[in-house]
Structures are given as C-alpha cells and as structure tokens.
Design a protein around this motif. Structure first.
Motif, PDB file in Angstrom:
ATOM      1  N   CYS A  29      -5.083 -14.350  -1.794  1.00  0.00           N
ATOM      2  CA  CYS A  29      -4.953 -13.174  -0.919  1.00  0.00           C
ATOM      3  C   CYS A  29      -3.842 -13.419   0.087  1.00  0.00           C
ATOM      4  N   GLY A  30      -2.814 -12.576   0.077  1.00  0.00           N
ATOM      5  CA  GLY A  30      -1.691 -12.750   0.981  1.00  0.00           C
ATOM      6  C   GLY A  30      -0.818 -13.938   0.593  1.00  0.00           C
TER       7      GLY A  30
ATOM      8  N   GLY B 176       0.795  -1.225   0.000  1.00  0.00           N
ATOM      9  CA  GLY B 176       0.000   0.000   0.000  1.00  0.00           C
ATOM     10  C   GLY B 176       0.825   1.272   0.000  1.00  0.00           C
ATOM     11  N   SER B 177       2.076   1.189   0.464  1.00  0.00           N
ATOM     12  CA  SER B 177       2.946   2.375   0.484  1.00  0.00           C
ATOM     13  C   SER B 177       4.059   2.263  -0.552  1.00  0.00           C
ATOM     14  N   ASP B 178       4.533   1.056  -0.800  1.00  0.00           N
ATOM     15  CA  ASP B 178       5.546   0.819  -1.830  1.00  0.00           C
ATOM     16  C   ASP B 178       4.816   0.460  -3.132  1.00  0.00           C
ATOM     17  N   ASN B 179       4.854   1.371  -4.101  1.00  0.00           N
ATOM     18  CA  ASN B 179       4.071   1.195  -5.328  1.00  0.00           C
ATOM     19  C   ASN B 179       4.438  -0.061  -6.106  1.00  0.00           C
ATOM     20  N   GLU B 180       5.735  -0.328  -6.244  1.00  0.00           N
ATOM     21  CA  GLU B 180       6.156  -1.474  -7.033  1.00  0.00           C
ATOM     22  C   GLU B 180       5.762  -2.779  -6.353  1.00  0.00           C
ATOM     23  N   LEU B 181       5.995  -2.879  -5.041  1.00  0.00           N
ATOM     24  CA  LEU B 181       5.616  -4.085  -4.314  1.00  0.00           C
ATOM     25  C   LEU B 181       4.102  -4.279  -4.360  1.00  0.00           C
ATOM     26  N   THR B 182       3.340  -3.206  -4.191  1.00  0.00           N
ATOM     27  CA  THR B 182       1.877  -3.291  -4.229  1.00  0.00           C
ATOM     28  C   THR B 182       1.392  -3.745  -5.595  1.00  0.00           C
ATOM     29  N   THR B 183       2.001  -3.222  -6.653  1.00  0.00           N
ATOM     30  CA  THR B 183       1.614  -3.599  -8.013  1.00  0.00           C
ATOM     31  C   THR B 183       1.855  -5.074  -8.265  1.00  0.00           C
ATOM     32  N   VAL B 184       3.037  -5.549  -7.875  1.00  0.00           N
ATOM     33  CA  VAL B 184       3.377  -6.964  -8.080  1.00  0.00           C
ATOM     34  C   VAL B 184       2.408  -7.867  -7.324  1.00  0.00           C
ATOM     35  N   TRP B 185       2.121  -7.531  -6.059  1.00  0.00           N
ATOM     36  CA  TRP B 185       1.217  -8.354  -5.263  1.00  0.00           C
ATOM     37  C   TRP B 185      -0.211  -8.288  -5.796  1.00  0.00           C
ATOM     38  N   ASN B 186      -0.666  -7.117  -6.225  1.00  0.00           N
ATOM     39  CA  ASN B 186      -2.016  -7.007  -6.783  1.00  0.00           C
ATOM     40  C   ASN B 186      -2.159  -7.863  -8.039  1.00  0.00           C
ATOM     41  N   THR B 187      -1.130  -7.818  -8.896  1.00  0.00           N
ATOM     42  CA  THR B 187      -1.156  -8.626 -10.109  1.00  0.00           C
ATOM     43  C   THR B 187      -1.188 -10.109  -9.777  1.00  0.00           C
ATOM     44  N   THR B 188      -0.338 -10.514  -8.829  1.00  0.00           N
ATOM     45  CA  THR B 188      -0.281 -11.926  -8.424  1.00  0.00           C
ATOM     46  C   THR B 188      -1.612 -12.381  -7.844  1.00  0.00           C
ATOM     47  N   MET B 189      -2.194 -11.569  -6.940  1.00  0.00           N
ATOM     48  CA  MET B 189      -3.449 -11.959  -6.288  1.00  0.00           C
ATOM     49  C   MET B 189      -4.614 -11.998  -7.273  1.00  0.00           C
ATOM     50  N   LYS B 190      -4.582 -11.121  -8.275  1.00  0.00           N
ATOM     51  CA  LYS B 190      -5.639 -11.128  -9.286  1.00  0.00           C
ATOM     52  C   LYS B 190      -5.532 -12.365 -10.177  1.00  0.00           C
ATOM     53  N   GLU B 191      -4.320 -12.651 -10.618  1.00  0.00           N
ATOM     54  CA  GLU B 191      -4.129 -13.757 -11.547  1.00  0.00           C
ATOM     55  C   GLU B 191      -4.401 -15.115 -10.893  1.00  0.00           C
ATOM     56  N   PHE B 192      -3.964 -15.273  -9.648  1.00  0.00           N
ATOM     57  CA  PHE B 192      -4.139 -16.559  -8.957  1.00  0.00           C
ATOM     58  C   PHE B 192      -5.388 -16.592  -8.071  1.00  0.00           C
ATOM     59  N   LYS B 193      -6.122 -15.472  -8.050  1.00  0.00           N
ATOM     60  CA  LYS B 193      -7.334 -15.386  -7.229  1.00  0.00           C
ATOM     61  C   LYS B 193      -7.037 -15.807  -5.781  1.00  0.00           C
TER      62      LYS B 193
ATOM     63  N   GLU C 208     -13.093 -19.777  -0.647  1.00  0.00           N
ATOM     64  CA  GLU C 208     -12.318 -20.322  -1.762  1.00  0.00           C
ATOM     65  C   GLU C 208     -11.053 -19.511  -2.029  1.00  0.00           C
ATOM     66  N   VAL C 209     -10.990 -18.311  -1.452  1.00  0.00           N
ATOM     67  CA  VAL C 209      -9.806 -17.472  -1.650  1.00  0.00           C
ATOM     68  C   VAL C 209      -8.717 -17.912  -0.669  1.00  0.00           C
ATOM     69  N   LYS C 210      -7.715 -18.586  -1.187  1.00  0.00           N
ATOM     70  CA  LYS C 210      -6.621 -19.095  -0.358  1.00  0.00           C
ATOM     71  C   LYS C 210      -5.416 -18.163  -0.426  1.00  0.00           C
ATOM     72  N   GLY C 211      -4.385 -18.519   0.316  1.00  0.00           N
ATOM     73  CA  GLY C 211      -3.123 -17.792   0.223  1.00  0.00           C
ATOM     74  C   GLY C 211      -2.466 -18.057  -1.122  1.00  0.00           C
ATOM     75  N   CYS C 212      -1.639 -17.128  -1.570  1.00  0.00           N
ATOM     76  CA  CYS C 212      -1.015 -17.266  -2.884  1.00  0.00           C
ATOM     77  C   CYS C 212      -0.051 -18.451  -2.951  1.00  0.00           C
ATOM     78  N   PHE C 213       0.516 -18.835  -1.801  1.00  0.00           N
ATOM     79  CA  PHE C 213       1.403 -19.999  -1.802  1.00  0.00           C
ATOM     80  C   PHE C 213       0.614 -21.263  -2.132  1.00  0.00           C
ATOM     81  N   LYS C 214      -0.542 -21.426  -1.508  1.00  0.00           N
ATOM     82  CA  LYS C 214      -1.399 -22.580  -1.788  1.00  0.00           C
ATOM     83  C   LYS C 214      -1.921 -22.525  -3.221  1.00  0.00           C
ATOM     84  N   ALA C 215      -2.259 -21.318  -3.678  1.00  0.00           N
ATOM     85  CA  ALA C 215      -2.753 -21.165  -5.048  1.00  0.00           C
ATOM     86  C   ALA C 215      -1.676 -21.537  -6.056  1.00  0.00           C
TER      87      ALA C 215
END
Length: 239
Positions: A153-154, A134-151, A192-199
């Motif tokens: 969270c965290g 939320g404060s680091d733009n690049e880290l937030t962008t990467v995580w948002n992309t990852t969470m969207k693609e793999f459906k 159904e929304v799991k952690g990104c590691f499990k996804a």
C-alpha cells in the motif's frame, strides 16, 4: 555451409523472431488503445487480474516499435550484407549494453548515489499518489495493479495517502490496502501490508537469483548479437 553463411542465418533467424515479436506487441498496443472494450472482455475472461493492464497500450506500442526497428536492422543487414545497417544495429545494442553496465555499477559501487535516486523516486511517487491517485485513471490503474500483485500500500506505506485527494474525496484509504474490509481505515490495514518499495525489495531478495540469471541471460544475448554483427561487418568488408 560456410561460417559466414551460418552467421548470416543465425542473425536472420534471431532478428526475424524479434521483428515478429515487435509486430505482435505493437499490434496489441494499437488494439488496446483503439478497441479497449473487446480487449478487456477477452483478457477479463482469461484472467480478471490482468484487466488492469489496459492502460499500458502506449508502452506496448513503444516497445513494439523498438523491437521492429532492431529486427529490421538485423535481418536486412544480414541478408542484404549492408555494413551500414549492421553497424547501426551494433551501435544501438552497444549503447543499451553500456547503459545496463553503468546502471549496475552505480547500484553496486555508489550506494549513496543510488539512495539519493531512490529518495527522489519516492518523493515523486508520493507526490503523485497524494495529488493524482483516484483522478488520473492510468496512474490509478498502474498503482492498483502494483499494490494488488505485491500486496502493498503506497510507496513507503499507507500513510502516503494521508491528506491525499483520494482520502479527502472518499474519507478512506484505497480498498486494495484493506483487501475486502470496508471502509478502509488504518485500524483495518494489516501490519503485514508494507509499502510497495519494501515489498519490491523483499521480492528481489526472494527472487534475486532468478532476476540475476535473467539479467545475465539478456546481457549474454546482447553480447552475442554484437559479436555476430561485428564479425559479419568485418567479413563483408573483406569480401
């Protein structure tokens, strides 16, 4: 055409493709960093989901530079019949090949060690999620992309954002965790929304054969490149 000339041609064509690909990737990386606005407009009109990749410019430049180096060594080594360049090309490919094999051995034979590594990655990931999301733009962008693609969270789950800087500032979890529901609270997050590691584990289990095939294909190309470079190196030395 002699065998030597044929190998030189194959070596040149293969590495010329790598060289041109490297220039393309490097150019995209520079474009993203220098003129990200126009890049976003073009990518956004083609695929809105890809707008999140604008912050990977440095990665593109690094990959592009490496591909240019490898293509240059392979092409010049073959055309100029430079044993030094061919040996350098062979050595770099060999180091990459050994690193890949070593990584595979660690994953397959030392599951306890790989679990320690995964736990370490998880600890670091959760730390950055709680402090910088939320404060680091690049880290937030990467995580948002990852969470969207793999459906997902965290890293382990939505609770990774509990007591995070983002939650304290917004009093909710990232919207991507709840799809279109707002505000994003635990009762709005689907089971159904799991952690990104499990996804990611699920993705590998579903696409293991494809991933394995691609990995074997890359290793095969690396092995073929090393063999051709070594054969040319030896034949040039005997001429």
């Amino acid at each position: 055409m002699s065998c030597f000339s044929f190998l030189k041609t194959i070596m040149f064509v293969f590495n010329a493709i790598i060289f041109l690909g490297g220039i393309t990737v490097l150019g995209i990386g520079i474009w993203v960093k220098v003129d990200g606005g126009s890049f976003l407009k073009i990518i956004g009109s083609a695929s809105p989901q890809l707008m999140q990749v604008v912050n990977v410019g440095y990665l593109c430049m690094a990959v592009g530079g490496f591909l240019i180096l490898m293509g240059f060594l392979g092409c010049c080594g073959a055309i100029k019949e430079s044993r030094c360049m061919l040996m350098l090309f062979f050595s770099i490919i060999l180091i990459i090949f050994i690193a890949e094999i070593a990584g595979a051995v660690v994953v397959l034979a030392f599951s306890s060690l790989s679990q320690i590594f995964i736990d370490y990655i998880g600890t670091v990931a959760v730390k950055y999620l709680r402090e910088d999301y939320g404060s680091d733009n690049e880290l937030t962008t990467v995580w948002n992309t990852t969470m969207k693609e793999f459906k997902c969270c965290g890293f382990y789950g939505y609770k990774d954002f509990s007591n995070s800087t983002y939650y304290r500032n917004h009093q909710e979890y990232p919207p991507v965790c709840c799809s279109s529901v707002s505000p994003c609270q635990p009762n709005n997050i689907s089971s159904e929304v799991k952690g990104c590691f499990k996804a990611f584990e699920h993705f590998l289990s579903q696409n293991g054969k494809i991933v394995g095939g691609v990995a074997l294909g890359i290793c095969g190309l690396e092995l073929a490149a090393m063999i051709v470079a070594l054969v040319l190196f030896c034949q040039i030395g005997n001429r």
